[in-house]
Design a protein around this motif. Structure first.
Motif, PDB file in Angstrom:
ATOM      1  N   LYS A 129      35.830  16.175  13.136  1.00 38.86           N
ATOM      2  CA  LYS A 129      36.325  15.693  14.123  1.00 38.86           C
ATOM      3  C   LYS A 129      37.474  14.008  12.678  1.00 38.86           C
ATOM      4  O   LYS A 129      36.468  13.682  12.095  1.00 38.86           O
ATOM      5  CB  LYS A 129      35.098  14.648  13.872  1.00 38.86           C
ATOM      6  CG  LYS A 129      35.208  13.541  15.298  1.00 38.86           C
ATOM      7  CD  LYS A 129      33.930  13.506  15.975  1.00 38.86           C
ATOM      8  CE  LYS A 129      32.768  12.088  14.783  1.00 38.86           C
ATOM      9  NZ  LYS A 129      31.856  11.516  15.298  1.00 38.86           N
ATOM     10  N   VAL A 130      38.651  13.993  13.160  1.00 36.78           N
ATOM     11  CA  VAL A 130      38.679  12.481  12.478  1.00 36.78           C
ATOM     12  C   VAL A 130      38.160  11.805  13.361  1.00 36.78           C
ATOM     13  O   VAL A 130      38.892  11.284  14.126  1.00 36.78           O
ATOM     14  CB  VAL A 130      40.319  12.713  12.587  1.00 36.78           C
ATOM     15  CG1 VAL A 130      41.304  11.941  11.838  1.00 36.78           C
ATOM     16  CG2 VAL A 130      41.389  13.763  12.083  1.00 36.78           C
ATOM     17  N   THR A 131      37.666  10.586  11.503  1.00 34.00           N
ATOM     18  CA  THR A 131      37.339   9.449  12.371  1.00 34.00           C
ATOM     19  C   THR A 131      38.675   8.361  11.749  1.00 34.00           C
ATOM     20  O   THR A 131      38.755   8.112  10.641  1.00 34.00           O
ATOM     21  CB  THR A 131      35.876   8.683  11.543  1.00 34.00           C
ATOM     22  OG1 THR A 131      34.952   9.887  12.009  1.00 34.00           O
ATOM     23  CG2 THR A 131      35.404   7.641  12.077  1.00 34.00           C
ATOM     24  N   TRP A 132      38.906   7.280  12.556  1.00 32.14           N
ATOM     25  CA  TRP A 132      39.837   6.346  11.901  1.00 32.14           C
ATOM     26  C   TRP A 132      39.444   4.959  12.029  1.00 32.14           C
ATOM     27  O   TRP A 132      38.747   4.381  12.820  1.00 32.14           O
ATOM     28  CB  TRP A 132      40.826   6.416  12.818  1.00 32.14           C
ATOM     29  CG  TRP A 132      41.795   5.467  12.832  1.00 32.14           C
ATOM     30  CD1 TRP A 132      42.920   5.050  13.044  1.00 32.14           C
ATOM     31  CD2 TRP A 132      43.873   6.865  11.606  1.00 32.14           C
ATOM     32  NE1 TRP A 132      43.890   4.312  12.247  1.00 32.14           N
ATOM     33  CE2 TRP A 132      44.313   5.259  11.643  1.00 32.14           C
ATOM     34  CE3 TRP A 132      42.848   7.786  10.404  1.00 32.14           C
ATOM     35  CZ2 TRP A 132      45.357   5.678  10.339  1.00 32.14           C
ATOM     36  CZ3 TRP A 132      44.185   7.941  10.486  1.00 32.14           C
ATOM     37  CH2 TRP A 132      45.711   6.611  10.301  1.00 32.14           C
ATOM     38  N   VAL A 133      39.512   4.881  10.671  1.00 35.08           N
ATOM     39  CA  VAL A 133      38.237   3.240  10.333  1.00 35.08           C
ATOM     40  C   VAL A 133      39.071   1.922  10.585  1.00 35.08           C
ATOM     41  O   VAL A 133      39.500   2.130   9.084  1.00 35.08           O
ATOM     42  CB  VAL A 133      37.171   2.995   8.983  1.00 35.08           C
ATOM     43  CG1 VAL A 133      36.320   2.305   9.128  1.00 35.08           C
ATOM     44  CG2 VAL A 133      36.485   5.450   9.946  1.00 35.08           C
ATOM     45  N   PRO A 134      39.156   1.248  11.371  1.00 32.62           N
ATOM     46  CA  PRO A 134      40.154   0.049  10.756  1.00 32.62           C
ATOM     47  C   PRO A 134      39.706  -0.999  10.225  1.00 32.62           C
ATOM     48  O   PRO A 134      37.955  -0.740  10.180  1.00 32.62           O
ATOM     49  CB  PRO A 134      39.946  -0.164  12.434  1.00 32.62           C
ATOM     50  CG  PRO A 134      39.024   0.436  13.150  1.00 32.62           C
ATOM     51  CD  PRO A 134      38.399   1.464  12.932  1.00 32.62           C
TER      52      PRO A 134
END
Length: 427
Positions: A79-84
């Motif tokens: 699961k790739v979690t992209w955190v802005p």
């Protein structure tokens, strides 16, 4: 990469902010398809965190890498979690909870993760490939003889200068601080300033000044070193740039974005290799690159080397699978390493073999930048966390602003910084 897209990415990478954001982490996430191919009959799902890179295509690339890993390892989904936003703050807050990621990237590596038992030692992950990592990339993640991360990309930061502007003014690219200060003053006009190091007029210049005069920030054994006579001399000299009013301040984007340089607002700017595609698009071949110059004869030029490092959560439920993912992606897949370094902005692969065959780094200013980094590269110490760097930066800001006795200000900062480092090291 567009000129403006790097702003968010580089703010997260280098400001060192560790303010904890309130509320939940805002993310976008996508998982590869888990299967039940494990011996237990249930697959493993890894949560892998990335900060929101500004370079177009990066998010799609890491999703593609994750899918390729799962195809090679059908019992492990990713699961790739992209955190802005404030990635560092959100990461630090989440690491204290059960929602902590299995694998995460971090900017300038901090020893406190290793010493606090938060991240796993990865000597077994490196195997025979350890010798293929450049010295800086390996040393920067090593604590008491063991590596606790795998460097994913090296980000090199240096001075850009406009060849035509300096040539027209009869100015030779500066090789000492005096020459840099003189050039910045000479190139300052009613409309433009001569140099951009950051909207605060500080940026990396204090640490660059210390290194350029043969000093250091912190010794390998954890002793604060920025209070030396050499450090004091070089930091105090930065006041000249402010007194001459030759620094660009308060621009619409900060130093990590090349807009001020590319748009001709300044003829010299401290910025990164990641910005070179945008600079080339705007200026063609009318630019060159330099290290931060030696403070004086006998000093040492400086090129800052930062970047991103992959780490494994030692307290996670899937340590073995997490190590396998990091090993597959950043140790075994040299083609993906080159893709990550060259296709989204411009970076240097920490693997020497990958860097040697990276086409976009083989010619022109990019090649020169890589050579400068190999010769003059400096990375922040592993103990250089936000608490320590903030104390140093605050003292430097007061010194260049003429807000007190420089020696006294630096002495107070040394004492405070040493206290913070002693806490890290349990002393």
């Amino acid at each position: 990469m567009s000129i403006r897209t790097s702003e968010l990415s580089r703010r997260g990478f280098l400001t060192g902010s560790l303010l904890v954001a309130a509320g939940t982490v805002l993310t976008t996430a996508c998982s590869t398809d888990p299967t039940s191919g494990s011996s237990s009959g249930t697959g493993t799902t890894l949560n892998v965190w990335y900060h929101a890179y500004g370079e177009a295509g990066t998010q799609q690339a890491v999703l593609r890498y994750a899918k390729a890993f799962t195809r090679a390892n059908p019992d492990i989904a990713v699961k790739v979690t992209w955190v802005p936003g404030d990635y560092a703050g959100k990461l630090n807050a989440t690491l204290l909870t059960d929602a902590a990621p299995d694998v995460f990237e971090t900017g300038d590596f901090s020893e406190r993760f290793a010493r606090g038992g938060q991240i796993a030692a990865l000597d077994d992950v490196y195997g025979n490939a350890r010798s293929d990592f450049n010295t800086n990339a390996l040393d920067s993640v090593t604590v008491e003889g063991k590596p606790y991360g795998v460097k994913m990309i090296d980000d090199v930061i240096m001075l850009y200068y406009r060849k035509s502007v300096l040539s027209k003014a009869g100015i030779t690219p500066p090789a000492t601080f005096d020459a840099l200060a003189a050039a910045a003053k000479e190139l300052t006009t009613k409309k433009n300033k001569g140099l951009f190091v950051g909207n605060d007029g500080i940026g990396d210049s204090p640490s660059n000044a210390v290194w350029s005069n043969g000093g250091d920030l912190v010794t390998p054994d954890g002793k604060v070193a920025f209070g030396s006579d050499r450090a004091l001399e070089a930091i105090t000299a930065l006041k000249r740039l402010h007194d001459d009013k030759s620094l660009l301040l308060g621009f619409t984007t900060d130093w990590w974005d090349p807009s001020a340089f590319a748009q001709g607002v300044v003829p010299m700017q401290w910025c990164g290799l990641w910005a070179m595609p945008a600079v080339q698009s705007a200026l063609g071949d009318d630019f060159g690159v330099l290290p931060w110059p030696a403070f004086k004869s006998g000093g040492t030029p400086v090129v800052r080397v930062g970047g991103w490092t992959g780490c494994v959560n030692a307290k996670g439920r899937n340590v073995a699978a997490a190590k396998k993912f990091v090993q597959w992606l950043w140790i075994q897949q040299s083609d993906l390493q080159k893709d990550f370094a060259e296709s989204y902005g411009l970076h240097v692969p920490p693997r020497k073999s990958a860097a040697a065959t990276a086409k976009k780094l083989s010619t022109g200013p990019a090649k020169e930048t890589v050579e400068l980094a190999a010769k003059y590269g400096k990375s922040n110490p592993g103990t250089w966390d936000t608490a320590v760097s903030s104390v140093f930066s605050a003292a430097a800001a007061k010194i260049v602003g003429g807000q007190g006795d420089p020696a006294a200000l630096l002495a107070v900062a040394v004492k405070k910084a040493q206290g913070e480092i002693d806490k890290q090291l349990g002393r």
